[in-house]
Design a protein around this motif. Structure first.
Motif, PDB file in Angstrom:
ATOM      1  N   PHE A  10     -32.399  21.765 -24.520  1.00  0.00           N
ATOM      2  CA  PHE A  10     -33.583  22.542 -24.220  1.00  0.00           C
ATOM      3  C   PHE A  10     -33.219  23.886 -23.946  1.00  0.00           C
ATOM      4  N   SER A  13     -31.672  25.773 -27.017  1.00  0.00           N
ATOM      5  CA  SER A  13     -32.748  26.064 -27.869  1.00  0.00           C
ATOM      6  C   SER A  13     -33.601  27.054 -27.527  1.00  0.00           C
ATOM      7  N   ARG A  14     -34.085  27.238 -26.239  1.00  0.00           N
ATOM      8  CA  ARG A  14     -34.725  28.114 -25.776  1.00  0.00           C
ATOM      9  C   ARG A  14     -34.113  29.603 -25.676  1.00  0.00           C
ATOM     10  N   ARG A  15     -32.883  29.481 -25.514  1.00  0.00           N
ATOM     11  CA  ARG A  15     -31.963  30.845 -25.587  1.00  0.00           C
ATOM     12  C   ARG A  15     -31.850  31.347 -27.129  1.00  0.00           C
ATOM     13  N   ARG A  17     -33.817  31.009 -29.380  1.00  0.00           N
ATOM     14  CA  ARG A  17     -34.916  31.738 -30.160  1.00  0.00           C
ATOM     15  C   ARG A  17     -35.307  32.807 -29.738  1.00  0.00           C
ATOM     16  N   LEU A  75     -36.180  33.025 -19.844  1.00  0.00           N
ATOM     17  CA  LEU A  75     -36.271  32.482 -20.904  1.00  0.00           C
ATOM     18  C   LEU A  75     -37.696  32.596 -21.499  1.00  0.00           C
ATOM     19  N   LEU A  77     -40.357  31.232 -20.847  1.00  0.00           N
ATOM     20  CA  LEU A  77     -41.039  30.151 -20.979  1.00  0.00           C
ATOM     21  C   LEU A  77     -42.487  29.745 -20.678  1.00  0.00           C
ATOM     22  N   GLU A  81     -43.650  24.676 -21.133  1.00  0.00           N
ATOM     23  CA  GLU A  81     -42.026  24.638 -20.953  1.00  0.00           C
ATOM     24  C   GLU A  81     -41.796  24.882 -19.727  1.00  0.00           C
ATOM     25  N   ARG A  82     -42.150  25.589 -18.843  1.00  0.00           N
ATOM     26  CA  ARG A  82     -41.860  25.606 -17.467  1.00  0.00           C
ATOM     27  C   ARG A  82     -41.714  24.468 -16.773  1.00  0.00           C
ATOM     28  N   HIS A 222     -36.580  20.515 -29.645  1.00  0.00           N
ATOM     29  CA  HIS A 222     -36.967  20.596 -28.216  1.00  0.00           C
ATOM     30  C   HIS A 222     -38.243  21.524 -27.976  1.00  0.00           C
ATOM     31  N   ASP A 223     -39.143  21.450 -28.780  1.00  0.00           N
ATOM     32  CA  ASP A 223     -40.267  21.911 -28.347  1.00  0.00           C
ATOM     33  C   ASP A 223     -41.479  21.403 -27.615  1.00  0.00           C
TER      34      ASP A 223
END
Length: 290
Positions: A10, A13-15, A17, A75, A77, A81-82, A222-223
Protein backbone atom coordinates in the motif's frame (compact mmCIF):
# COMPACT_ATOMS: atom_id res chain seq x y z
CA UNK A 1 -3.74 -11.89 4.64
CA UNK A 2 -0.15 -10.87 5.45
CA UNK A 3 -0.42 -7.52 7.23
CA UNK A 4 3.21 -6.59 6.59
CA UNK A 5 2.83 -7.28 2.89
CA UNK A 6 -0.39 -5.26 2.79
CA UNK A 7 1.30 -2.29 4.47
CA UNK A 8 4.39 -2.52 2.28
CA UNK A 9 2.48 -2.71 -0.98
CA UNK A 10 0.00 0.00 0.00
CA UNK A 11 2.71 2.50 0.95
CA UNK A 12 4.83 1.68 -2.09
CA UNK A 13 1.85 2.07 -4.42
CA UNK A 14 0.89 5.43 -2.88
CA UNK A 15 4.49 6.68 -3.15
CA UNK A 16 4.80 5.50 -6.77
CA UNK A 17 1.73 7.41 -7.93
CA UNK A 18 3.07 10.81 -6.79
CA UNK A 19 5.46 12.99 -8.75
CA UNK A 20 7.74 15.60 -7.13
CA UNK A 21 5.57 18.32 -8.68
CA UNK A 22 2.52 16.92 -6.85
CA UNK A 23 4.13 17.79 -3.52
CA UNK A 24 5.99 20.95 -4.49
CA UNK A 25 9.43 19.41 -5.08
CA UNK A 26 11.81 19.74 -8.01
CA UNK A 27 12.44 16.48 -9.84
CA UNK A 28 16.05 17.13 -10.74
CA UNK A 29 18.12 15.25 -13.30
CA UNK A 30 18.91 11.52 -13.53
CA UNK A 31 15.75 10.49 -11.74
CA UNK A 32 15.36 6.71 -11.77
CA UNK A 33 12.02 6.27 -10.00
CA UNK A 34 8.61 7.16 -11.41
CA UNK A 35 7.24 8.33 -8.10
CA UNK A 36 8.72 9.91 -5.00
CA UNK A 37 11.90 8.63 -3.42
CA UNK A 38 11.75 7.21 0.09
CA UNK A 39 13.91 10.08 1.24
CA UNK A 40 11.42 12.58 -0.16
CA UNK A 41 8.49 10.96 1.61
CA UNK A 42 10.51 10.88 4.83
CA UNK A 43 11.31 14.57 4.51
CA UNK A 44 7.68 15.50 3.80
CA UNK A 45 6.48 13.43 6.77
CA UNK A 46 9.26 14.76 9.04
CA UNK A 47 10.58 11.25 9.63
CA UNK A 48 14.05 9.82 9.36
CA UNK A 49 14.75 7.92 6.14
CA UNK A 50 15.56 4.83 8.21
CA UNK A 51 12.24 4.98 10.07
CA UNK A 52 10.20 5.51 6.91
CA UNK A 53 12.04 2.61 5.23
CA UNK A 54 11.07 0.46 8.22
CA UNK A 55 7.42 1.47 7.84
CA UNK A 56 7.51 0.71 4.12
CA UNK A 57 8.89 -2.73 4.88
CA UNK A 58 5.61 -3.32 6.68
CA UNK A 59 6.88 -2.84 10.23
CA UNK A 60 4.11 -0.43 11.18
CA UNK A 61 3.23 -1.90 14.60
CA UNK A 62 3.65 0.71 17.32
CA UNK A 63 3.58 3.69 14.96
CA UNK A 64 1.99 6.63 16.74
CA UNK A 65 -1.13 8.42 15.57
CA UNK A 66 0.99 11.50 14.88
CA UNK A 67 3.34 9.53 12.63
CA UNK A 68 0.46 7.97 10.71
CA UNK A 69 -1.26 11.31 10.22
CA UNK A 70 1.98 12.91 9.05
CA UNK A 71 2.55 10.06 6.64
CA UNK A 72 -1.00 10.38 5.30
CA UNK A 73 -0.43 14.07 4.62
CA UNK A 74 2.92 13.45 2.95
CA UNK A 75 1.41 10.85 0.61
CA UNK A 76 -1.66 13.02 -0.11
CA UNK A 77 -4.01 10.25 1.02
CA UNK A 78 -7.70 10.92 0.71
CA UNK A 79 -9.98 10.16 3.68
CA UNK A 80 -10.67 6.57 2.63
CA UNK A 81 -6.95 5.89 2.10
CA UNK A 82 -6.12 7.55 5.42
CA UNK A 83 -8.61 5.35 7.27
CA UNK A 84 -7.24 2.31 5.46
CA UNK A 85 -3.73 3.15 6.68
CA UNK A 86 -5.04 3.48 10.24
CA UNK A 87 -6.87 0.16 9.89
CA UNK A 88 -3.67 -1.55 8.75
CA UNK A 89 -1.82 -0.07 11.72
CA UNK A 90 -4.52 -1.22 14.15
CA UNK A 91 -4.37 -4.70 12.68
CA UNK A 92 -0.57 -4.72 13.12
CA UNK A 93 -1.08 -3.73 16.76
CA UNK A 94 -3.67 -6.49 17.21
CA UNK A 95 -6.52 -4.02 17.76
CA UNK A 96 -9.84 -4.63 15.94
CA UNK A 97 -10.97 -1.63 13.90
CA UNK A 98 -14.01 -1.06 16.09
CA UNK A 99 -12.02 -1.35 19.32
CA UNK A 100 -13.78 -4.61 20.08
CA UNK A 101 -13.74 -8.07 18.58
CA UNK A 102 -15.95 -8.40 15.55
CA UNK A 103 -18.84 -10.83 15.70
CA UNK A 104 -17.94 -13.64 13.37
CA UNK A 105 -20.51 -14.16 10.67
CA UNK A 106 -21.36 -16.89 8.22
CA UNK A 107 -20.75 -16.24 4.54
CA UNK A 108 -24.30 -14.95 4.35
CA UNK A 109 -26.05 -13.67 7.45
CA UNK A 110 -29.75 -14.42 7.89
CA UNK A 111 -32.07 -11.50 7.43
CA UNK A 112 -33.92 -10.32 10.53
CA UNK A 113 -37.68 -10.01 10.20
CA UNK A 114 -37.65 -6.34 11.28
CA UNK A 115 -34.89 -5.57 8.78
CA UNK A 116 -36.88 -7.21 6.00
CA UNK A 117 -39.99 -5.23 6.96
CA UNK A 118 -37.91 -2.05 6.80
CA UNK A 119 -36.76 -2.93 3.31
CA UNK A 120 -40.31 -3.76 2.22
CA UNK A 121 -41.47 -0.34 3.44
CA UNK A 122 -39.18 1.29 0.86
CA UNK A 123 -41.27 1.35 -2.30
CA UNK A 124 -39.81 4.19 -4.36
CA UNK A 125 -36.69 2.38 -5.50
CA UNK A 126 -34.61 -0.79 -5.27
CA UNK A 127 -33.29 -1.29 -1.74
CA UNK A 128 -30.99 -4.00 -0.50
CA UNK A 129 -28.67 -4.98 2.33
CA UNK A 130 -25.09 -6.00 1.52
CA UNK A 131 -22.60 -7.58 3.91
CA UNK A 132 -18.83 -7.05 4.02
CA UNK A 133 -18.33 -10.03 1.70
CA UNK A 134 -20.46 -8.47 -1.07
CA UNK A 135 -23.39 -10.83 -0.47
CA UNK A 136 -26.92 -9.58 -1.09
CA UNK A 137 -28.36 -10.41 2.32
CA UNK A 138 -31.88 -9.08 1.67
CA UNK A 139 -33.83 -6.93 -0.79
CA UNK A 140 -37.19 -5.25 -1.09
CA UNK A 141 -39.47 -6.58 -3.88
CA UNK A 142 -38.27 -3.95 -6.36
CA UNK A 143 -34.69 -4.71 -5.38
CA UNK A 144 -35.23 -8.40 -6.13
CA UNK A 145 -36.59 -7.49 -9.57
CA UNK A 146 -33.78 -5.01 -10.16
CA UNK A 147 -31.09 -7.51 -9.20
CA UNK A 148 -32.69 -10.46 -11.00
CA UNK A 149 -29.58 -10.82 -13.23
CA UNK A 150 -27.49 -11.22 -10.06
CA UNK A 151 -29.87 -13.40 -8.08
CA UNK A 152 -30.78 -15.55 -11.07
CA UNK A 153 -32.58 -18.85 -10.68
CA UNK A 154 -31.65 -22.29 -9.50
CA UNK A 155 -29.91 -21.32 -6.28
CA UNK A 156 -27.17 -19.03 -7.59
CA UNK A 157 -25.32 -17.37 -4.69
CA UNK A 158 -26.25 -13.67 -4.82
CA UNK A 159 -22.74 -12.26 -4.44
CA UNK A 160 -22.02 -8.95 -6.15
CA UNK A 161 -18.28 -9.57 -6.50
CA UNK A 162 -18.68 -13.00 -8.08
CA UNK A 163 -21.31 -11.60 -10.43
CA UNK A 164 -19.08 -8.65 -11.33
CA UNK A 165 -16.02 -10.68 -12.26
CA UNK A 166 -17.22 -14.19 -13.10
CA UNK A 167 -20.60 -13.78 -14.82
CA UNK A 168 -20.62 -12.56 -18.46
CA UNK A 169 -24.07 -11.04 -17.81
CA UNK A 170 -22.38 -8.38 -15.65
CA UNK A 171 -20.97 -6.61 -18.71
CA UNK A 172 -24.50 -6.15 -20.03
CA UNK A 173 -25.98 -5.15 -16.66
CA UNK A 174 -23.21 -2.62 -15.93
CA UNK A 175 -22.55 -0.36 -18.97
CA UNK A 176 -19.63 1.12 -17.01
CA UNK A 177 -18.27 -2.31 -16.16
CA UNK A 178 -14.64 -1.27 -15.56
CA UNK A 179 -15.72 1.49 -13.18
CA UNK A 180 -17.92 -0.93 -11.25
CA UNK A 181 -15.03 -3.38 -11.09
CA UNK A 182 -12.73 -0.72 -9.59
CA UNK A 183 -15.39 0.25 -7.05
CA UNK A 184 -16.02 -3.35 -6.03
CA UNK A 185 -12.33 -4.10 -5.48
CA UNK A 186 -11.77 -0.81 -3.66
CA UNK A 187 -14.56 -1.60 -1.20
CA UNK A 188 -13.20 -5.11 -0.64
CA UNK A 189 -9.72 -3.63 -0.04
CA UNK A 190 -11.15 -1.44 2.74
CA UNK A 191 -12.74 -4.50 4.38
CA UNK A 192 -9.50 -6.46 4.11
CA UNK A 193 -7.68 -3.67 5.92
CA UNK A 194 -10.29 -3.57 8.66
CA UNK A 195 -10.12 -7.29 9.35
CA UNK A 196 -7.14 -9.05 7.75
CA UNK A 197 -8.11 -12.31 9.52
CA UNK A 198 -11.54 -12.54 7.88
CA UNK A 199 -11.28 -16.04 6.39
CA UNK A 200 -14.43 -15.71 4.28
CA UNK A 201 -13.09 -12.57 2.64
CA UNK A 202 -9.68 -14.19 2.17
CA UNK A 203 -11.29 -17.14 0.40
CA UNK A 204 -13.34 -14.84 -1.83
CA UNK A 205 -10.26 -12.80 -2.78
CA UNK A 206 -8.34 -15.98 -3.50
CA UNK A 207 -11.12 -17.34 -5.70
CA UNK A 208 -11.48 -14.14 -7.70
CA UNK A 209 -7.72 -13.66 -8.04
CA UNK A 210 -7.32 -17.09 -9.62
CA UNK A 211 -10.41 -16.87 -11.84
CA UNK A 212 -10.33 -13.24 -13.02
CA UNK A 213 -7.30 -11.50 -14.48
CA UNK A 214 -9.05 -8.14 -14.08
CA UNK A 215 -9.69 -8.72 -10.39
CA UNK A 216 -6.07 -9.80 -9.85
CA UNK A 217 -4.82 -6.65 -11.60
CA UNK A 218 -7.09 -4.33 -9.63
CA UNK A 219 -6.33 -6.05 -6.33
CA UNK A 220 -2.59 -5.51 -6.71
CA UNK A 221 -3.20 -1.77 -7.30
CA UNK A 222 -4.14 -1.38 -3.59
CA UNK A 223 -6.72 1.32 -4.34
CA UNK A 224 -9.36 1.74 -1.64
CA UNK A 225 -12.74 3.45 -1.65
CA UNK A 226 -16.02 3.67 0.19
CA UNK A 227 -19.46 3.56 -1.41
CA UNK A 228 -21.28 6.52 0.15
CA UNK A 229 -23.38 8.10 -2.57
CA UNK A 230 -23.33 8.82 -6.28
CA UNK A 231 -24.88 7.99 -9.64
CA UNK A 232 -24.68 4.73 -11.59
CA UNK A 233 -25.89 3.47 -14.94
CA UNK A 234 -27.47 0.06 -15.50
CA UNK A 235 -28.94 -1.86 -18.41
CA UNK A 236 -31.74 -4.03 -17.07
CA UNK A 237 -32.86 -6.96 -19.24
CA UNK A 238 -36.55 -6.11 -18.62
CA UNK A 239 -36.74 -2.31 -18.85
CA UNK A 240 -33.47 -1.22 -20.46
CA UNK A 241 -31.30 1.77 -19.51
CA UNK A 242 -31.50 3.15 -15.96
CA UNK A 243 -29.58 6.05 -14.44
CA UNK A 244 -29.98 5.94 -10.66
CA UNK A 245 -28.58 7.75 -7.65
CA UNK A 246 -27.70 5.79 -4.55
CA UNK A 247 -27.20 6.32 -0.85
CA UNK A 248 -25.49 3.89 1.53
CA UNK A 249 -26.32 3.69 5.25
CA UNK A 250 -24.72 1.49 7.89
CA UNK A 251 -26.99 -1.01 9.63
CA UNK A 252 -25.65 -0.33 13.10
CA UNK A 253 -27.50 -3.25 14.72
CA UNK A 254 -25.63 -5.74 12.53
CA UNK A 255 -21.85 -5.47 12.25
CA UNK A 256 -20.70 -5.19 8.65
CA UNK A 257 -24.10 -4.71 6.99
CA UNK A 258 -24.96 -1.76 4.75
CA UNK A 259 -28.32 -0.60 3.42
CA UNK A 260 -28.29 0.84 -0.10
CA UNK A 261 -31.21 2.54 -1.82
CA UNK A 262 -31.38 3.48 -5.51
CA UNK A 263 -33.72 6.23 -6.71
CA UNK A 264 -34.43 7.89 -10.04
CA UNK A 265 -34.96 11.57 -10.71
CA UNK A 266 -38.73 12.21 -10.60
CA UNK A 267 -40.27 12.46 -14.05
CA UNK A 268 -37.19 11.09 -15.80
CA UNK A 269 -37.18 8.16 -18.25
CA UNK A 270 -35.41 6.13 -15.54
CA UNK A 271 -38.26 6.84 -13.10
CA UNK A 272 -40.77 5.63 -15.69
CA UNK A 273 -38.74 2.48 -16.30
CA UNK A 274 -38.43 1.80 -12.57
CA UNK A 275 -42.22 1.97 -12.34
CA UNK A 276 -42.48 -0.47 -15.23
CA UNK A 277 -40.11 -2.79 -13.39
CA UNK A 278 -42.21 -2.48 -10.22
CA UNK A 279 -45.34 -3.36 -12.21
CA UNK A 280 -43.57 -6.32 -13.77
CA UNK A 281 -42.42 -7.55 -10.35
CA UNK A 282 -45.94 -7.19 -8.93
CA UNK A 283 -47.49 -9.10 -11.82
CA UNK A 284 -44.83 -11.81 -11.53
CA UNK A 285 -45.57 -12.18 -7.81
CA UNK A 286 -49.31 -12.48 -8.46
CA UNK A 287 -48.71 -15.12 -11.13
CA UNK A 288 -46.39 -17.07 -8.83
CA UNK A 289 -48.96 -17.21 -6.02
CA UNK A 290 -52.06 -17.79 -8.17
Amino acid sequence: MDNKAEVREFLMSRRARLSPADVGLTAGANRRVAGLRRSEVAMLADLSVEYYAKLERGDIAGASAAVLESLARALLLDETERMHLLDLARAADGIPTSGRHRRRANAQQPSRVALQRTLDAITGGPAFVRDRHQNLVATNPLGAAFYSPVIGAGGRIPNLARFQFLDPAARDFYPDWELFAQMCVGIMRVEAGRDPHDRTLQDLVGELTTRSETFARLWTAHDVRTHGSGTKRFHHPIVGQLTLTYEELAVTAEDGLSLLVYTAEPGSPSAERLQLLANWASEAAITEHS
